[in-house]
Design a protein around this motif. Structure first.
Motif, short mmCIF file in Angstrom:
data_model
loop_
_atom_site.label_atom_id
_atom_site.label_comp_id
_atom_site.label_asym_id
_atom_site.label_seq_id
_atom_site.Cartn_x
_atom_site.Cartn_y
_atom_site.Cartn_z
N ALA A 25 67.35 82.47 -49.52
CA ALA A 25 67.83 81.53 -50.60
C ALA A 25 66.41 80.82 -51.21
CB ALA A 25 68.61 80.49 -49.74
N GLN A 26 66.73 80.42 -52.34
CA GLN A 26 65.92 79.67 -53.38
C GLN A 26 66.53 78.28 -53.56
OE1 GLN A 26 63.43 82.01 -56.31
NE2 GLN A 26 64.73 83.81 -55.60
N PRO A 27 66.60 77.56 -52.79
CA PRO A 27 67.50 76.14 -52.96
C PRO A 27 66.93 75.30 -53.79
CG PRO A 27 66.43 76.06 -50.80
CD PRO A 27 66.11 77.33 -51.55
N VAL A 28 65.48 75.19 -54.17
CA VAL A 28 64.79 74.25 -54.87
C VAL A 28 63.52 74.93 -55.66
CG1 VAL A 28 63.59 73.31 -53.07
CG2 VAL A 28 64.07 71.89 -54.94
N ARG A 29 63.22 74.18 -56.67
CA ARG A 29 62.15 74.83 -57.42
C ARG A 29 61.41 73.51 -58.28
NH1 ARG A 29 60.21 79.50 -60.93
NH2 ARG A 29 59.44 78.60 -62.87
N LEU A 30 59.77 73.56 -58.21
CA LEU A 30 59.04 72.55 -58.87
C LEU A 30 58.52 73.25 -59.84
CD1 LEU A 30 58.02 69.66 -58.80
CD2 LEU A 30 56.14 70.65 -56.86
N GLU A 31 58.46 72.43 -60.92
CA GLU A 31 57.40 72.81 -62.18
C GLU A 31 56.95 71.69 -62.61
OE1 GLU A 31 59.65 74.42 -65.39
OE2 GLU A 31 60.47 76.16 -64.45
N LEU A 32 55.62 71.75 -62.93
CA LEU A 32 54.48 70.99 -63.35
C LEU A 32 53.87 71.61 -64.61
CD1 LEU A 32 52.83 70.00 -59.80
CD2 LEU A 32 54.48 68.64 -61.08
N PRO A 33 53.48 70.73 -65.54
CA PRO A 33 53.05 71.16 -66.87
C PRO A 33 51.43 71.47 -66.57
CG PRO A 33 53.44 68.85 -66.71
CD PRO A 33 53.96 69.08 -65.69
N LEU A 34 51.11 72.16 -66.08
CA LEU A 34 49.52 72.51 -65.58
C LEU A 34 49.28 73.71 -66.54
CD1 LEU A 34 49.32 71.75 -61.85
CD2 LEU A 34 49.03 70.29 -63.71
N ASN A 35 48.12 73.90 -66.91
CA ASN A 35 47.57 74.97 -67.80
C ASN A 35 46.62 75.87 -66.85
OD1 ASN A 35 45.95 76.61 -69.30
ND2 ASN A 35 46.20 75.17 -71.01
N ALA A 36 46.93 77.24 -66.74
CA ALA A 36 46.14 78.01 -65.68
C ALA A 36 44.77 78.30 -66.23
CB ALA A 36 46.88 79.25 -65.75
N ALA A 37 44.28 77.86 -67.35
CA ALA A 37 43.09 78.19 -67.72
C ALA A 37 42.20 76.97 -67.41
CB ALA A 37 42.93 78.38 -69.30
N GLU A 38 42.66 75.90 -67.25
CA GLU A 38 42.08 74.63 -66.96
C GLU A 38 42.16 73.92 -65.43
OE1 GLU A 38 43.30 72.04 -69.78
OE2 GLU A 38 42.49 72.75 -71.50
N THR A 39 43.03 74.76 -64.79
CA THR A 39 43.40 74.40 -63.44
C THR A 39 43.29 75.14 -62.12
OG1 THR A 39 45.25 73.20 -64.64
CG2 THR A 39 45.24 73.07 -62.30
N TRP A 40 42.66 74.49 -61.23
CA TRP A 40 42.59 75.31 -59.83
C TRP A 40 43.51 74.65 -58.87
CZ3 TRP A 40 39.81 79.14 -58.00
CH2 TRP A 40 39.97 79.54 -56.38
N VAL A 41 44.25 75.41 -58.34
CA VAL A 41 45.41 74.84 -57.47
C VAL A 41 45.13 75.27 -56.11
CG1 VAL A 41 48.03 74.68 -57.32
CG2 VAL A 41 46.94 74.35 -59.45
N GLU A 42 45.70 74.47 -55.13
CA GLU A 42 45.99 74.94 -53.63
C GLU A 42 47.39 74.26 -52.99
OE1 GLU A 42 44.37 77.19 -51.67
OE2 GLU A 42 42.82 77.56 -52.97
N VAL A 43 48.12 75.14 -52.25
CA VAL A 43 49.19 74.51 -51.98
C VAL A 43 49.02 74.79 -50.40
CG1 VAL A 43 51.78 74.73 -51.61
CG2 VAL A 43 50.83 75.10 -53.68
N ILE A 44 49.05 73.50 -49.59
CA ILE A 44 48.77 73.35 -48.35
C ILE A 44 50.07 72.96 -47.44
CG2 ILE A 44 47.52 72.29 -46.71
CD1 ILE A 44 45.29 71.90 -48.86
N PRO A 45 50.56 73.98 -46.61
CA PRO A 45 51.78 73.35 -45.91
C PRO A 45 51.29 72.20 -44.73
CG PRO A 45 51.52 75.75 -45.95
CD PRO A 45 50.38 75.21 -46.46
N VAL A 46 52.20 71.48 -44.58
CA VAL A 46 51.63 70.36 -43.42
C VAL A 46 52.51 70.20 -42.33
CG1 VAL A 46 51.41 67.62 -43.31
CG2 VAL A 46 50.84 68.89 -45.32
N PRO A 47 52.26 69.80 -40.92
CA PRO A 47 53.05 70.23 -40.00
C PRO A 47 54.57 69.29 -39.81
CG PRO A 47 50.96 70.08 -39.19
CD PRO A 47 51.02 69.82 -40.55
N ASP A 48 54.41 68.43 -40.90
CA ASP A 48 55.61 67.59 -40.68
C ASP A 48 56.81 68.23 -42.01
OD1 ASP A 48 54.83 66.95 -43.28
OD2 ASP A 48 54.61 64.74 -43.03
N SER A 49 56.72 69.34 -42.35
CA SER A 49 57.56 70.12 -43.07
C SER A 49 57.38 69.71 -44.50
CB SER A 49 59.22 69.88 -42.70
OG SER A 49 59.48 70.49 -41.56
N SER A 50 56.28 69.16 -44.92
CA SER A 50 56.02 68.79 -46.31
C SER A 50 54.91 69.72 -46.85
CB SER A 50 55.55 67.29 -46.25
OG SER A 50 54.37 67.06 -45.63
#
Length: 490
Positions: A25-50
């Motif tokens: 299932a894909q219950p939720v989606r987040l979108e942010l107005p970030l530009n790939a050419a100007e942005t470095w991103v990391e997504v880090i799971p946290v043990p409290d489910s955040s």
């Protein structure tokens, strides 16, 4: 800054054919107005489910940068946001979470200069400390125990790996005792918070045979024990992952080779206290390891290798394995690995998870991924495999993500553009069915036209987070470019 919407329910579930497996299932989606050419991103799971989102935005010249940290809950709703005052050229290196903090390491262009950001997971409070670590000029692994840092880094004088201890409240940085021969590599660095211990697993080789060494340290960097696990019956122990537990229950689970230690010939489990026998499982004993081959080729391979094994000859298999961190289950452990082969060029670059300073490949191609289930005594319960097509990396890093569901099933998945390819392992029940899911936009009238830098991380309890940059076209609106996170529930 961003917005969250719940995806249209018509695409959430459907019943698959042979095993009636459920599409994630894909219950939720987040979108942010970030530009790939100007942005470095990391997504880090946290043990409290955040999730913790780090992103760095820079101007065109790289002379000015802003470092953002945002925490999202399990519904991808923002909890807090913070910024850190880092040098414009600082680059993210590693992270580690020890509640109630997540620590992030940044390297600056000045050699030996590193910044450590500590984020309080409940409040978003930021603490920044900068150090000149003169003993290293790169960091490969980073763990935290009781607020103290354990780092595997590269010695700038000889390029060899070393293990460092740093108490952030003291000036001194200590090199921890270890073996730093030409053939030495670090296989695992595990922090056992329950037992107040950090375990470093090292592979030592003279080019012909290989053994393992386990060193344990307390929160002050003091050596608690040092154990050698030696080759047995002409089987060299190549790499291993350590389990948590005290000295009476701790195990090493890994892979072994025979005459040519570049290649894996099977898996092993060993008690670190050396009180019980080492269990070896050669590849022919595994039910599904060769299932990535077509049936006739698998049959020929098994017959050929069984005959060579019976005759006491060296196997012709040439498998190289990249191990994943162990998954801890209610009944034992799951060890996953990626089977790869390198393509070499004249260059010498790249940093591998298993640190080995030899000629590096220019491309690492995958053939399949495997998972093995063990009980708490190290006895093999099951194995399974996932054929991987057209997946390669320029560095020896993990290409697939591995997760564990509450019902006991194991998920292995990887992204490719806007499609997530996956297998759900129900112990040793192998399936040839192609299973994949396409990432969804917000609404039915929207279409994903381009996906860049697609990534996937294991989140919690059978949930994964897919993220990257996309361009979205709508029927009655303008084209938009976004950074996205889609939650996948397997």
């Amino acid at each position: 800054m961003g917005k969250v919407r719940f995806l249209f329910a018509a695409f959430l579930f459907f019943v698959a054919t042979v095993l009636q497996a459920q599409m994630p299932a894909q219950p939720v989606r987040l979108e942010l107005p970030l530009n790939a050419a100007e942005t470095w991103v990391e997504v880090i799971p946290v043990p409290d489910s955040s999730l913790l989102l780090y992103h760095k935005t820079s101007n065109a010249w790289g002379s000015k940068s802003t470092f953002h940290f945002t925490k999202y809950d399990a519904r991808l709703e923002e909890t807090w946001a913070a910024v850190a005052d880092l040098h414009a050229d600082a680059e993210f290196v590693r992270h580690y979470t020890e509640a109630p903090y997540t620590y992030l390491v940044f390297r600056e262009n000045i050699e030996n200069d590193f910044s450590f950001v500590r984020l309080h997971l409940k409040t978003g409070d930021v603490q920044l400390q900068k150090y000149k670590l003169s003993d290293i000029n790169a960091i490969y692994e980073f763990n935290v125990l009781q607020g103290r840092y354990f780092l595997i880094g590269r010695n700038p004088k000889n390029g060899k790996p070393i293990l460092l201890f740093k108490n952030p409240n003291q000036e001194e940085t200590k090199i921890l005792p270890s073996v730093y021969g030409d053939e030495s590599t670090f296989s695992d660095l595990l922090t056992d918070h329950a037992n107040g211990r950090v375990d470093a697993v090292m592979s030592e080789s003279n080019g012909r045979v290989s053994r393992l060494q386990l060193k344990s340290f307390d929160a002050n960097g003091n050596l608690l024990r040092s154990n050698f696990i030696l080759p047995q019956n002409e089987k060299s122990l190549l790499n291993a992952e350590a389990t948590p537990g005290d000295s009476t229950t701790q195990l090493l689970l890994g892979n072994y080779g025979t005459r040519d230690i570049r290649y894996t010939q099977g898996f092993f489990t060993a008690a670190t206290n050396l009180t019980s026998e080492v269990y070896f499982y050669n590849l022919l004993q595994l039910k599904n390891f060769f299932k990535y081959l077509k049936p006739r080729r698998e049959e020929r391979t098994r017959k050929r290798e069984a005959a060579r094994l019976k005759a006491g000859q060296e196997p012709t298999n040439r498998y190289r394995l990249l191990l994943h961190d162990l998954l801890i289950t209610p009944t034992g452990y799951v060890l996953a690995a990626e089977v790869y082969f390198p393509n070499y060029s004249n260059g010498n670059s790249g940093l591998s998870r298993t640190i080995n300073y030899k000629r590096e490949a220019s491309i690492y191609k995958r053939t399949h991924a495997v998972a093995l289930g063990f009980d708490k005594n190290g006895l093999l319960l099951w194995d399974n495999a996932f054929p991987i097509k057209n997946v390669e990396t320029t560095e020896l890093v993990h290409a697939v993500e591995v997760g564990y569901k509450p019902d006991g099933k194991v998920i292995i998945a990887y992204p490719k553009d806007k499609v997530i390819h996956y297998r759900i392992f129900d112990q040793d029940q192998y399936t040839t069915e192609e299973t994949e899911v396409e990432l969804l936009p917000y609404a039915k009238d929207e279409k994903i036209t381009e996906t860049q830098e697609s990534y996937l991380v294991n989140w919690y309890g059978g949930n994964f987070a897919a993220y990257g940059f996309q361009r979205i076209r709508t029927e009655n609106g303008p084209m938009r470019s976004v950074f996205y996170i889609n939650k996948l529930n397997f």
